[in-house]
Write an enzyme that holds these catalytic residues in place. Structure first.
Site, PDB file in Angstrom:
ATOM      1  N   GLY A   1       0.814  -1.204   0.000  1.00 52.03           N
ATOM      2  CA  GLY A   1       0.000   0.000   0.000  1.00 52.03           C
ATOM      3  C   GLY A   1       0.848   1.255   0.000  1.00 52.03           C
ATOM      4  O   GLY A   1       1.928   1.309  -0.599  1.00 52.03           O
ATOM      5  N   SER A   2       0.384   2.260   0.736  1.00 58.24           N
ATOM      6  CA  SER A   2       0.905   3.621   0.584  1.00 58.24           C
ATOM      7  C   SER A   2       2.378   3.796   0.915  1.00 58.24           C
ATOM      8  O   SER A   2       2.962   4.816   0.523  1.00 58.24           O
ATOM      9  CB  SER A   2       0.083   4.561   1.463  1.00 58.24           C
ATOM     10  N   THR A   3       2.965   2.897   1.673  1.00 54.72           N
ATOM     11  CA  THR A   3       4.396   3.059   1.938  1.00 54.72           C
ATOM     12  C   THR A   3       5.175   3.109   0.640  1.00 54.72           C
ATOM     13  O   THR A   3       6.239   3.711   0.561  1.00 54.72           O
ATOM     14  CB  THR A   3       4.924   1.918   2.833  1.00 54.72           C
ATOM     15  N   PHE A   4       4.606   2.507  -0.445  1.00 53.62           N
ATOM     16  CA  PHE A   4       5.297   2.529  -1.735  1.00 53.62           C
ATOM     17  C   PHE A   4       5.334   3.930  -2.352  1.00 53.62           C
ATOM     18  O   PHE A   4       6.120   4.192  -3.252  1.00 53.62           O
ATOM     19  CB  PHE A   4       4.632   1.543  -2.711  1.00 53.62           C
ATOM     20  N   LYS A   5       4.452   4.830  -1.843  1.00 55.24           N
ATOM     21  CA  LYS A   5       4.470   6.202  -2.368  1.00 55.24           C
ATOM     22  C   LYS A   5       5.808   6.872  -2.071  1.00 55.24           C
ATOM     23  O   LYS A   5       6.212   7.802  -2.779  1.00 55.24           O
ATOM     24  CB  LYS A   5       3.320   7.023  -1.765  1.00 55.24           C
TER      25      LYS A   5
END
Lengths: 580, 374
Positions: free
Chosen positions: A286-290
């Site tokens: 999820g958002s940690t990849f942002k």
């Protein structure tokens, strides 16, 4: 005179014989045969002498040769002493204790009934009926009981039963039980490593001289284990995982996967308990990849911190619609995209970066190949093939790609440490010599990422990770779990990955909960910011003093996110930036 | 010892004063050690096979008694009697050897045993001494009569015997028969070039055996490269000698007999080493060497070629068998299943050797008359 006559006669006789007389020829032939018989005799004597020499050589012990009694016995040779495993401070995590194991030669047991009765009296764990079967068998070797205590051995010896013997053995003991179960692994009854470090370094442990020193710090391992267990209970999660990495060396200070097992009792955990979520489990993060999307966009020069994207309406690509969880429905600056965790913004940024650059950066950050950790239980990431435009979009915010939590933590360490990737290691590294890493980002990009991560914790979704005084930076992640071809709304993976102190990072801390359920204290939210960020906060608060990091307070406290990088409030168009 | 007066001219009386009592004593000593070793080595093997503990002991004691009788009776025979008996035995065993190939049951991949009612005999054990005598006879007759094709006949017989043995297959026994025949060829006075050619033929035969028989190749390979092959038995055997040391671990204290399947036969020397130590082993080596060399010295001055060839042939067989067995146990050569004369368990082997040594005793008796030089 007489003598002279006699010798003359003999001489004549010899001359006469040698002159072709039949008797002379016969004599010559016999002479030849005698010589040959003599030769055969010499050869045979020589052979017997060689045998005698070999016997003496074998039997009279020469240079320190010892009689090989142990290998002449019908028992398996005892396993050589297996060396212990210690943490980075030298605290024993695994060690071998000498034990005695009882076996019998049933042929030498005169009265099986009597022997079984007496044994059961001393060792109540034994079953009399089973004993009778064993002792009446025709085998020459049956195990009675492994790993007796010295007291039990004494008691068995005192019975004075014929036909029973002890074999010296070892028993592997893990004094801290479950605490580092997945890292250590365990050994089988014969002392061979079959999981974890015990398996990966089986040869080293069997043949080594000194204890194997791990990078783990038992104190930090302990508190991480404790905090994750509490969170898992509180949010009724299926599982939890977490790690603490040294960002300069890649050393793993702590690594926990829950549920776990007790390595002292092999087989104590169920199948799920034996599964190492940190290194074997792959999850859509999820958002940690942002973080990675932003880093690659900045590093490749695609955007600057003052650029932004329109996130006013959902992005439609083919039949997919990408919308924001914390929707602001307006133009967002690059920092705002991270702070508000905008899927639309990240997707647009990734499209500008392009698929090949995205792939190159993810590969450099070791997110596309299995982690190089010293464990046999390593999971391979799930990556799309072919890598279509929609994959570029979803990977921008951490969907459509599944990696292990350890890979995520290692990549984040490279993001914050100045841009150098170093594979995570479980072995203690020599002090003062940071292992050679591979530069994956410009130092400037890393500096910008640190600012942004601090911003997320100060003003964004990661506020609950802000351990006051330790200047945490990080990013939340909440991903719906894939099930039956679609995403399940209620089943999520919630995580938080943080680094501290973010102005000069020392450690990366990651916490992940598998299917947490929100409760009243979280307003029934179960996102990374609500359930995982507080774990990281507590871990940071507890571990920092142990590692000699004093909290920065008051006026002297560096508050980079506060002073130099501010997020514009609603209506403001851009974030004002200053040097970190 | 002198229970018979010198003037006793009865059969036994004359025998006592003419037989080589030194050899007789040495052979008796070997047989006694053999009885002792059977007692030590065979009970664990019998138990492992599910037989009565003293199964092999009883049988071997019976064989040893029978063997003593056979040896003594044979030693009473004259040269002519020996020749005739050997010819008969040779003919009969040759038939048996062929029968073994046809009807013999396969044990461990080879057909060596012939069942005759309750008896089970290994004809190849008997063909060794019988062939040695027949060959000696033919060689000697050829030397007396230029026109008699004795050398060719022995060569033909040799090929016949060797083929039967190789078909079983029994490579070790073939090598032994070849060695004995080669020694007789040498002693019969044939030109050295011819002997060398025969020796070369044997050598190429051995190389061919290496490539033909898998088990030969495996044994030789694992001997040449101990780390590669399965050397378990030989390694345990070496341990046994090491553990035995100078004086041994004591009677009954050995352990190797509990491990090795052939502790009572092929590896009995290792049991001796473990339980009785170096000194008894050296004594045994000395006794074997003594019997061979003593026999050689008795015929050294004998002008009778037949006597020389028979005695030398049989003693070479006896000595080589001991050497091969002991050298195998000591890893001086690739392991070869061969009995240690009068020590290893085995009825056929013991009786055949007793017959052979009986002939040696008979032919080395003091004889008056023109047969002796000086």
């Amino acid at each position: 005179m007489n003598n002279n006559h006699a010798s003359q006669a003999r001489l004549l006789g010899r001359l006469f014989e040698n002159r072709g007389h039949p008797r002379g020829i016969r004599q010559q032939t016999m002479e030849k045969r005698r010589n040959r018989l003599l030769a055969i005799g010499v050869v045979i004597t020589f052979a017997f002498l060689v045998i005698a020499g070999r016997l003496i050589d074998l039997t009279i012990p020469g240079k320190g040769a010892e009689p090989l009694l142990a290998s002449a016995s019908p028992l398996r040779p005892a396993v050589a002493d297996r060396v212990g495993i210690v943490d980075s401070n030298g605290i024993i995590m695994a060690t071998s204790l000498p034990t005695a194991s009882l076996y019998a030669d049933p042929v030498d047991v005169p009265d099986a009934g009597e022997a079984a009765d007496k044994l059961v009296a001393v060792l109540p764990a034994l079953n009399r009926a089973e004993m009778m079967v064993k002792l009446k068998s025709t085998a020459r070797f049956v195990w009675i009981r492994r790993n007796l205590t010295p007291k039990q051995k004494y008691q068995v010896n005192r019975l004075g039963l014929p036909g029973f013997y002890f074999q010296r053995g070892e028993r592997r003991v893990y004094p801290h039980g479950r605490m580092a179960a997945h890292v250590l692994g365990f050994t089988d009854t014969d002392g061979l490593g079959i999981a974890g470090i015990e398996k990966y370094f089986d040869n080293v442990l069997r043949n080594g001289k000194a204890s194997l020193a791990l990078s783990l710090d038992l104190r930090i391992q302990s508190l991480l284990h404790q905090e994750l267990s509490l969170a898992m209970t509180e949010f009724k999660a299926l599982g939890a995982a977490g790690t603490v990495l040294d960002v300069q060396t890649g050393e793993v200070l702590a690594m926990v996967s829950l549920p776990d097992f007790d390595p002292n009792v092999p087989g104590s955990g169920d199948k799920d308990g034996a599964f190492n979520r940190m290194t074997k489990g792959v999850y859509e993060m999820g958002s940690t990849f942002k973080l990675f999307t932003t880093a690659m966009a900045l590093d490749s020069g695609t955007v600057t911190l003052s650029d932004g994207y329109d996130a006013s309406k959902p992005l439609r690509v083919a039949r997919y619609t990408i919308s924001d969880f914390h929707a602001k429905n307006r133009w967002l600056s690059v920092p705002e995209i991270l702070v508000y965790s905008s899927n639309i913004g990240a997707a647009k940024m990734a499209l500008d970066v392009g698929a090949s650059t995205q792939k190159r950066y993810l590969d450099r950050l070791w997110l596309l190949r299995p982690a190089a950790i010293e464990l046999p239980e390593v999971g391979a990431p799930l990556i799309p093939s072919p890598w279509r435009q929609i994959n570029t979009i979803t990977i921008a915010y951490g969907h459509g790609i599944a990696v292990t939590p350890l890979q995520l933590a290692s990549a984040v360490a490279a993001l914050v440490n100045g841009g150098v990737y170093r594979p995570a290691t479980l072995l203690k590294q020599r002090r003062g010599l940071p292992p050679e890493g591979k530069r994956v980002l410009k130092a400037e990009t890393s500096r910008q990422m640190r600012e942004l991560m601090r911003l997320v914790v100060r003003s964004g979704t990661g506020r609950k990770a802000d351990a006051v005084g330790y200047i945490v930076g990080g990013k939340t992640g909440t991903a719906e779990k894939v099930a039956g071809g679609g995403y399940r709304n209620k089943a999520i993976i919630s995580s938080f990955v943080g680094a501290f102190p973010i102005n000069a990072p020392r450690y990366v801390v990651l916490a992940l909960l598998d299917e947490p359920k929100g409760n009243a204290s979280t307003s029934f939210y179960a996102t990374g910011g609500w359930v995982a960020a507080p774990v990281v906060k507590r871990v940071v608060r507890r571990m920092a003093p142990l590692l000699g990091l004093a909290p920065a307070t008051g006026e002297d406290a560096p508050q980079p996110g506060n002073r130099r990088l501010a997020v514009a409030g609603d209506g403001s168009r851009a974030a004002r930036l200053a040097a970190f | 010892m002198s229970t018979f007066p010198r003037t006793d001219t009865s059969l036994i009386g004359r025998w006592w004063w003419t037989v080589d009592r030194w050899s007789l004593t040495a052979l008796t000593a070997i047989a006694l050690i053999g009885a002792l070793m059977t007692l030590a080595a065979s009970p664990p093997v019998a138990e492992r096979l599910g037989l009565d503990t003293f199964h092999f002991v009883r049988r071997q004691f019976f064989f040893l008694l029978l063997a003593s009788a056979v040896m003594l009776a044979t030693s009473l025979l004259t040269s002519g009697g020996i020749r005739r008996l050997a010819a008969v035995v040779f003919a009969v065993t040759l038939v048996f050897m062929v029968a073994v190939l046809i009807t013999g049951e396969e044990i461990n991949g080879a057909r060596r045993w012939l069942r005759l009612g309750a008896l089970s005999i290994q004809p190849s054990e008997f063909i060794k001494p019988a062939f040695a005598v027949v060959a000696a006879w033919m060689f000697a007759k050829r030397r007396q009569d230029e026109h008699f094709p004795g050398d060719a006949i022995t060569a033909g017989f040799f090929i016949l015997v060797a083929s039967c043995l190789l078909l079983q297959p029994d490579v070790g026994m073939s090598i032994l028969v070849a060695a004995v025949w080669g020694a007789q060829l040498l002693l019969a006075g044939l030109p050295l070039t011819l002997v060398a050619v025969v020796a070369l033929l044997f050598l190429s035969g051995a190389v061919a055996a290496y490539f033909t028989f898998t088990h030969v190749r495996i044994r030789v390979d694992s001997f040449l490269d101990p780390s590669a092959g399965d050397n378990y038995q030989v390694m345990r055997s070496l341990d046994a000698f090491r553990n035995g040391g100078l004086f041994g671990r004591g009677p009954g204290e050995g352990r190797i007999k509990e491990i090795l399947p052939d502790a009572h036969a092929d590896f009995i020397f290792a049991v001796t080493g473990e339980e009785f130590g170096l000194i008894v082993c050296l004594l045994l080596v000395g006794l074997f060497a003594f019997v061979v060399l003593r026999g050689f010295s008795r015929v050294f001055r004998d002008n009778d070629l037949f006597v020389l060839l028979v005695v030398a042939g049989l003693l070479v067989q006896f000595g080589l068998q001991a050497i091969i067995n002991m050298a195998s146990s000591l890893q001086l050569m690739p392991p070869k299943g061969m009995t240690l004369p009068f020590i290893s368990y085995g009825g056929s082997s013991t009786l055949a050797l007793a017959w052979g040594l009986g002939m040696v005793l008979a032919l080395t008796r003091e004889r008056p008359g023109p047969g002796r030089l000086e």
